[in-house]
Design a protein around this motif. Sequence first.
Motif, PDB file in Angstrom:
ATOM      1  N   ALA A   1       0.835  -1.204   0.000  1.00 28.34           N
ATOM      2  CA  ALA A   1       0.000   0.000   0.000  1.00 28.34           C
ATOM      3  C   ALA A   1       0.871   1.256   0.000  1.00 28.34           C
ATOM      4  O   ALA A   1       0.577   2.233  -0.709  1.00 28.34           O
ATOM      5  CB  ALA A   1      -0.928  -0.001   1.206  1.00 28.34           C
ATOM      6  N   VAL A   2       1.954   1.246   0.781  1.00 31.40           N
ATOM      7  CA  VAL A   2       2.885   2.384   0.783  1.00 31.40           C
ATOM      8  C   VAL A   2       3.504   2.548  -0.599  1.00 31.40           C
ATOM      9  O   VAL A   2       3.579   3.660  -1.139  1.00 31.40           O
ATOM     10  CB  VAL A   2       3.983   2.181   1.841  1.00 31.40           C
ATOM     11  CG1 VAL A   2       5.070   3.253   1.721  1.00 31.40           C
ATOM     12  CG2 VAL A   2       3.388   2.207   3.246  1.00 31.40           C
ATOM     13  N   TYR A   3       3.945   1.450  -1.195  1.00 26.09           N
ATOM     14  CA  TYR A   3       4.524   1.517  -2.540  1.00 26.09           C
ATOM     15  C   TYR A   3       3.518   2.078  -3.540  1.00 26.09           C
ATOM     16  O   TYR A   3       3.867   2.869  -4.425  1.00 26.09           O
ATOM     17  CB  TYR A   3       4.947   0.116  -2.994  1.00 26.09           C
ATOM     18  CG  TYR A   3       6.144  -0.465  -2.290  1.00 26.09           C
ATOM     19  CD1 TYR A   3       6.862   0.244  -1.335  1.00 26.09           C
ATOM     20  CD2 TYR A   3       6.565  -1.762  -2.578  1.00 26.09           C
ATOM     21  CE1 TYR A   3       7.954  -0.300  -0.696  1.00 26.09           C
ATOM     22  CE2 TYR A   3       7.665  -2.321  -1.942  1.00 26.09           C
ATOM     23  CZ  TYR A   3       8.351  -1.586  -0.997  1.00 26.09           C
ATOM     24  OH  TYR A   3       9.436  -2.145  -0.382  1.00 26.09           O
ATOM     25  N   THR A   4       2.260   1.677  -3.400  1.00 25.58           N
ATOM     26  CA  THR A   4       1.226   2.130  -4.326  1.00 25.58           C
ATOM     27  C   THR A   4       0.990   3.626  -4.196  1.00 25.58           C
ATOM     28  O   THR A   4       0.894   4.350  -5.209  1.00 25.58           O
ATOM     29  CB  THR A   4      -0.083   1.366  -4.069  1.00 25.58           C
ATOM     30  OG1 THR A   4       0.155  -0.036  -4.240  1.00 25.58           O
ATOM     31  CG2 THR A   4      -1.179   1.819  -5.006  1.00 25.58           C
ATOM     32  N   VAL A   5       0.907   4.106  -2.976  1.00 25.55           N
ATOM     33  CA  VAL A   5       0.712   5.547  -2.752  1.00 25.55           C
ATOM     34  C   VAL A   5       1.881   6.340  -3.327  1.00 25.55           C
ATOM     35  O   VAL A   5       1.686   7.356  -4.014  1.00 25.55           O
ATOM     36  CB  VAL A   5       0.536   5.837  -1.247  1.00 25.55           C
ATOM     37  CG1 VAL A   5       0.586   7.340  -0.972  1.00 25.55           C
ATOM     38  CG2 VAL A   5      -0.780   5.254  -0.752  1.00 25.55           C
ATOM     39  N   LEU A   6       3.105   5.889  -3.080  1.00 19.15           N
ATOM     40  CA  LEU A   6       4.280   6.615  -3.553  1.00 19.15           C
ATOM     41  C   LEU A   6       4.479   6.485  -5.063  1.00 19.15           C
ATOM     42  O   LEU A   6       5.139   7.325  -5.680  1.00 19.15           O
ATOM     43  CB  LEU A   6       5.524   6.129  -2.816  1.00 19.15           C
ATOM     44  CG  LEU A   6       5.557   6.435  -1.318  1.00 19.15           C
ATOM     45  CD1 LEU A   6       6.815   5.856  -0.676  1.00 19.15           C
ATOM     46  CD2 LEU A   6       5.484   7.942  -1.065  1.00 19.15           C
ATOM     47  N   ALA A   7       3.903   5.445  -5.649  1.00 28.49           N
ATOM     48  CA  ALA A   7       4.012   5.296  -7.102  1.00 28.49           C
ATOM     49  C   ALA A   7       3.241   6.381  -7.843  1.00 28.49           C
ATOM     50  O   ALA A   7       3.598   6.735  -8.978  1.00 28.49           O
ATOM     51  CB  ALA A   7       3.505   3.918  -7.524  1.00 28.49           C
ATOM     52  N   VAL A   8       2.206   6.921  -7.221  1.00 25.63           N
ATOM     53  CA  VAL A   8       1.402   7.953  -7.887  1.00 25.63           C
ATOM     54  C   VAL A   8       2.233   9.195  -8.195  1.00 25.63           C
ATOM     55  O   VAL A   8       2.288   9.636  -9.355  1.00 25.63           O
ATOM     56  CB  VAL A   8       0.147   8.288  -7.053  1.00 25.63           C
ATOM     57  CG1 VAL A   8      -0.598   9.478  -7.665  1.00 25.63           C
ATOM     58  CG2 VAL A   8      -0.782   7.072  -6.962  1.00 25.63           C
ATOM     59  N   PRO A   9       2.893   9.826  -7.216  1.00 23.31           N
ATOM     60  CA  PRO A   9       3.735  10.974  -7.573  1.00 23.31           C
ATOM     61  C   PRO A   9       4.914  10.608  -8.465  1.00 23.31           C
ATOM     62  O   PRO A   9       5.406  11.454  -9.232  1.00 23.31           O
ATOM     63  CB  PRO A   9       4.208  11.523  -6.220  1.00 23.31           C
ATOM     64  CG  PRO A   9       4.005  10.412  -5.255  1.00 23.31           C
ATOM     65  CD  PRO A   9       2.843   9.642  -5.750  1.00 23.31           C
TER      66      PRO A   9
ATOM     67  N   ILE B   1      11.413   4.250   2.697  1.00 23.18           N
ATOM     68  CA  ILE B   1      12.843   4.302   2.381  1.00 23.18           C
ATOM     69  C   ILE B   1      13.187   3.284   1.300  1.00 23.18           C
ATOM     70  O   ILE B   1      13.946   3.573   0.360  1.00 23.18           O
ATOM     71  CB  ILE B   1      13.682   4.034   3.645  1.00 23.18           C
ATOM     72  CG1 ILE B   1      13.533   5.181   4.645  1.00 23.18           C
ATOM     73  CG2 ILE B   1      15.150   3.823   3.286  1.00 23.18           C
ATOM     74  CD1 ILE B   1      14.096   6.494   4.176  1.00 23.18           C
ATOM     75  N   MET B   2      12.634   2.086   1.409  1.00 20.31           N
ATOM     76  CA  MET B   2      12.895   1.053   0.405  1.00 20.31           C
ATOM     77  C   MET B   2      12.388   1.488  -0.971  1.00 20.31           C
ATOM     78  O   MET B   2      13.037   1.264  -1.991  1.00 20.31           O
ATOM     79  CB  MET B   2      12.235  -0.265   0.821  1.00 20.31           C
ATOM     80  CG  MET B   2      12.835  -0.924   2.058  1.00 20.31           C
ATOM     81  SD  MET B   2      14.570  -1.428   1.863  1.00 20.31           S
ATOM     82  CE  MET B   2      15.409  -0.089   2.753  1.00 20.31           C
ATOM     83  N   TYR B   3      11.223   2.124  -1.001  1.00 21.27           N
ATOM     84  CA  TYR B   3      10.650   2.543  -2.278  1.00 21.27           C
ATOM     85  C   TYR B   3      11.451   3.670  -2.923  1.00 21.27           C
ATOM     86  O   TYR B   3      11.587   3.708  -4.155  1.00 21.27           O
ATOM     87  CB  TYR B   3       9.201   3.010  -2.097  1.00 21.27           C
ATOM     88  CG  TYR B   3       8.600   3.513  -3.385  1.00 21.27           C
ATOM     89  CD1 TYR B   3       8.013   2.636  -4.288  1.00 21.27           C
ATOM     90  CD2 TYR B   3       8.678   4.862  -3.745  1.00 21.27           C
ATOM     91  CE1 TYR B   3       7.512   3.077  -5.497  1.00 21.27           C
ATOM     92  CE2 TYR B   3       8.183   5.317  -4.948  1.00 21.27           C
ATOM     93  CZ  TYR B   3       7.591   4.423  -5.825  1.00 21.27           C
ATOM     94  OH  TYR B   3       7.111   4.871  -7.025  1.00 21.27           O
ATOM     95  N   LEU B   4      11.965   4.591  -2.116  1.00 20.04           N
ATOM     96  CA  LEU B   4      12.548   5.817  -2.647  1.00 20.04           C
ATOM     97  C   LEU B   4      13.773   5.583  -3.521  1.00 20.04           C
ATOM     98  O   LEU B   4      14.164   6.477  -4.279  1.00 20.04           O
ATOM     99  CB  LEU B   4      12.896   6.776  -1.502  1.00 20.04           C
ATOM    100  CG  LEU B   4      11.701   7.474  -0.852  1.00 20.04           C
ATOM    101  CD1 LEU B   4      12.148   8.303   0.338  1.00 20.04           C
ATOM    102  CD2 LEU B   4      10.959   8.338  -1.870  1.00 20.04           C
ATOM    103  N   PHE B   5      14.354   4.385  -3.446  1.00 19.62           N
ATOM    104  CA  PHE B   5      15.456   4.107  -4.364  1.00 19.62           C
ATOM    105  C   PHE B   5      15.024   4.318  -5.808  1.00 19.62           C
ATOM    106  O   PHE B   5      15.796   4.854  -6.625  1.00 19.62           O
ATOM    107  CB  PHE B   5      15.958   2.672  -4.191  1.00 19.62           C
ATOM    108  CG  PHE B   5      16.898   2.261  -5.301  1.00 19.62           C
ATOM    109  CD1 PHE B   5      18.200   2.719  -5.324  1.00 19.62           C
ATOM    110  CD2 PHE B   5      16.465   1.441  -6.340  1.00 19.62           C
ATOM    111  CE1 PHE B   5      19.075   2.359  -6.351  1.00 19.62           C
ATOM    112  CE2 PHE B   5      17.321   1.075  -7.368  1.00 19.62           C
ATOM    113  CZ  PHE B   5      18.628   1.534  -7.381  1.00 19.62           C
ATOM    114  N   MET B   6      13.820   3.899  -6.144  1.00 22.01           N
ATOM    115  CA  MET B   6      13.386   3.934  -7.542  1.00 22.01           C
ATOM    116  C   MET B   6      13.328   5.355  -8.108  1.00 22.01           C
ATOM    117  O   MET B   6      13.947   5.635  -9.146  1.00 22.01           O
ATOM    118  CB  MET B   6      12.035   3.215  -7.698  1.00 22.01           C
ATOM    119  CG  MET B   6      12.058   1.757  -7.290  1.00 22.01           C
ATOM    120  SD  MET B   6      13.274   0.754  -8.197  1.00 22.01           S
ATOM    121  CE  MET B   6      12.565   0.781  -9.847  1.00 22.01           C
ATOM    122  N   PRO B   7      12.589   6.303  -7.496  1.00 24.00           N
ATOM    123  CA  PRO B   7      12.595   7.652  -8.065  1.00 24.00           C
ATOM    124  C   PRO B   7      13.966   8.317  -8.031  1.00 24.00           C
ATOM    125  O   PRO B   7      14.288   9.106  -8.935  1.00 24.00           O
ATOM    126  CB  PRO B   7      11.581   8.412  -7.208  1.00 24.00           C
ATOM    127  CG  PRO B   7      11.390   7.607  -5.984  1.00 24.00           C
ATOM    128  CD  PRO B   7      11.621   6.188  -6.382  1.00 24.00           C
TER     129      PRO B   7
END
Length: 269
Positions: free
Chosen positions: A72-80, A158-164
Motif C-alpha cells: 500500500a505504501v509503494y502504491t501511494v508513492l508510485a502515484v507521484p 525508504i525502500m521505495y525511494l530508491f526507484m525515483p
Amino acid sequence: MNPPPSLLQIAQQMVVGSFLFDMSRYLIAASLIAGLVWMLRRTRFASRKIQRREASRADFLREVLAAARTVAVYTVLAVPTVWAFRHGYLKEFHGALTPLAFALYLAAILLAHDTWFYWTHRAMHHPRLFRNFHRFHHLTITPTAWTAYSFAVPEAAIMYLFMPVWFSLVATPVPVIFTFLAIMILRNAMGHAGLELHPRGWASHPLLKWISTTTHHDMHHGTSFNHNYGFYFTWWDKLMGTEHPDYVKTFDRVTTHQAQHLPAAIPAE
C-alpha cells in the motif's frame, strides 16, 4: 496536445493495478521460495536449516499483513512517481536496447540498489532511527520467505525511494526495470528463507563469496543485529568491517549435510 494528467487522475488510473502488481510479485516470490524450502526440508537438505527455532503462525500472519501495508505504501508513492514521469521530472529511456546494454543497465541498477540498501539499512540501525524505522522488521527472529516485505511504514518508504532517485539520474529501459524487480523480490525471499539455498563452499569461494547467501542475512536476524547489512552482495560488509566474524564458519556448518544440533537464535541488543 492534451495536458499531462493530474495526481488525482493518475491515482484513479493506476492505484488498483499497481497494488495488485506489487502484491502479486511478493506472493509469487514468497510462495516459490517457501515451497522450495518445504520440499527441501523433506530431504537430506533439512540439515541446512540455519536456526533451531521455528517461525510461528503469529510470525506468518504479522508478516503477510505487514506486506500488504508495505505494498500500500509503494502504491501511494508510485502515484507521484508516475506524475513526475508524465511531467518530465524523471528520465525515460528512448531508443534501441541491445543485449549488452541490457546487461550493463541491469548490473548498474543492482549495484546501485545494493549500495542504497546497505547504507539505508545500516542508518536505520542507529538508535535514533531504529525504533520507528526498523524495529518492526526485527520482530522476526527466525525469518521465512514471507518476511521479505515485513516493514514498518517509514522503512517501506525508504525502500521505495530508491526507484525515483535512480530514475532521476538514469533513464532505464522498461525490460531492465521489470527484470530488476523480479530479481529484487526473489533475492529478498531467498535471503529470508531460513534454509541455506547456496552450494557448499560458496561463502569462501574467491568469486562467489562476494554474493550474499541466506545464512548471511539470517545471522542479521538471529545472531547479531549489528552485522551483515548487505543485500545482494557482501562487499560493503567486508569493506566496512560489518560482516559477522563467524559468517563463513556458520555457512560451512550449515552446508555440511550432516546431522547436527542447530543453534537457537540469539537476539542481539
